[in-house]
Design an enzyme around this catalytic site. Structure first.
Site, mmCIF file in Angstrom:
data_model
loop_
_atom_site.group_PDB
_atom_site.id
_atom_site.type_symbol
_atom_site.label_atom_id
_atom_site.label_comp_id
_atom_site.label_asym_id
_atom_site.label_seq_id
_atom_site.Cartn_x
_atom_site.Cartn_y
_atom_site.Cartn_z
ATOM 1 N NE ARG A 1 38.802 40.697 31.033
ATOM 2 C CZ ARG A 1 37.996 40.871 32.067
ATOM 3 N NH1 ARG A 1 36.762 40.394 32.010
ATOM 4 N NH2 ARG A 1 38.400 41.495 33.149
ATOM 5 C CB THR B 1 42.084 46.831 39.661
ATOM 6 O OG1 THR B 1 42.335 45.516 39.180
ATOM 7 C CG2 THR B 1 43.402 47.504 39.971
ATOM 8 C CE LYS C 1 46.770 36.486 36.215
ATOM 9 N NZ LYS C 1 45.673 37.023 37.030
ATOM 10 C CG ASP D 1 47.700 37.188 40.149
ATOM 11 O OD1 ASP D 1 47.936 37.522 41.330
ATOM 12 O OD2 ASP D 1 46.772 37.678 39.475
ATOM 13 C CE LYS E 1 44.789 38.966 42.491
ATOM 14 N NZ LYS E 1 44.788 38.242 41.214
ATOM 15 C CG ASP F 1 45.925 29.755 54.637
ATOM 16 O OD1 ASP F 1 45.846 29.627 55.874
ATOM 17 O OD2 ASP F 1 45.398 28.992 53.824
#
Ligand code: C5P
Length: 236
Positions: free
Chosen positions: A216, A123, A37, A64, A66, A69
């Protein structure tokens, strides 16, 4: 995993500020992960070149960014992402049906094989955070995720990004019609950091996730290759 259910693809989030660290992690996970990603931090720092480098290493890219607009702008952004060779790209479902439709059109215009995923509710947000930002007394996360998933399905999206707790309901309602990508993956009992709706790799797989995004848990581990191998083993 139940019979017939496919093993989810694991995508490692390269949340780094430069290409050197990102490519070091790609090399470190060689053979164990072939999907990465690229998000805001890395893309803003390095530009499209990082996508080309990851693709040249033989891995796939989830871009990613996101997008959120007006439809025409999102169509162009997704078209550019698809023409770079990204396999997955994200837009915010709350941008509306016309915006998600424009994203799907942009992906087709960009060529390649780029799937549009609509983010339902991040999330990192708990019900109270969502109620606060939407100016509501209370919010039922599952209801809102399913509402936005229906919007995404109607707009022709490849899938949605949702939390582990909602994933079984998305699966139940939409089946193979929507691929679920689940971030916020943590090993049982591990620190949740800034994530609010977390789940384990095994639970996400059992919920029918098509893709898991893991950051992570792997990248901040003392031995990332070992952490990745443990996750792969838990999903085997
Ligand atoms: O380190 P961690 O596993 O929490 O990283 C999760 C990754 O998934 C981050 O790169 C984050 O941007 C991404 N993500 C997320 N929630 C979403 C969509 C993507 O956490 N709804």
């Amino acid at each position: 995993m139940s019979p017939g259910r496919r093993r989810p693809e694991v995508i490692v989030a390269l949340d780094y500020h430069d290409a050197a660290h990102a490519m070091q992690m790609v090399d470190c996970l060689r053979g164990a992960c072939t999907f990465f990603k690229v998000g805001h931090e890395l893309f803003t720092a390095t530009g499209p070149r990082i996508v080309e480098r990851i693709l040249a290493s033989g891995s796939d890219v989830f871009l990613d960014l996101k997008f959120h607009d007006i439809p025409n702008t999102v169509r162009g952004g997704v078209r550019s992402a698809a023409s770079l060779g990204a396999r997955l790209v994200t837009v915010h479902g709350v941008g509306g049906r016309r915006m998600v439709e424009a994203a799907v059109e942009g992906a087709a215009e960009g060529g390649g094989n780029c799937g549009v995923l609509a983010v339902t509710l991040l999330t990192s947000l708990a019900a109270g955070d969502i109620a606060q930002s939407w100016g509501r007394g209370s919010v039922d996360v599952e209801t809102e995720v399913l509402r936005l998933a229906a919007l995404a399905a109607g707009a022709g999206a490849h899938g949605v990004v949702c939390g582990g707790p909602e994933a079984p309901h998305v699966r139940e309602q939409f089946g193979d019609r929507l691929a679920a990508l689940i971030p916020g993956i943590r090993l049982a009992g591990a620190a949740t950091h800034d994530q609010a709706r977390v789940t384990t790799p095994e639970a996400a797989a059992a919920a029918g996730a098509r893709y898991l995004v893991i950051g992570r848990t792997v990248t901040a581990a003392e031995d990332p290759a070992r952490a990745m191998a443990a996750i792969n083993a838990s999903l085997a």
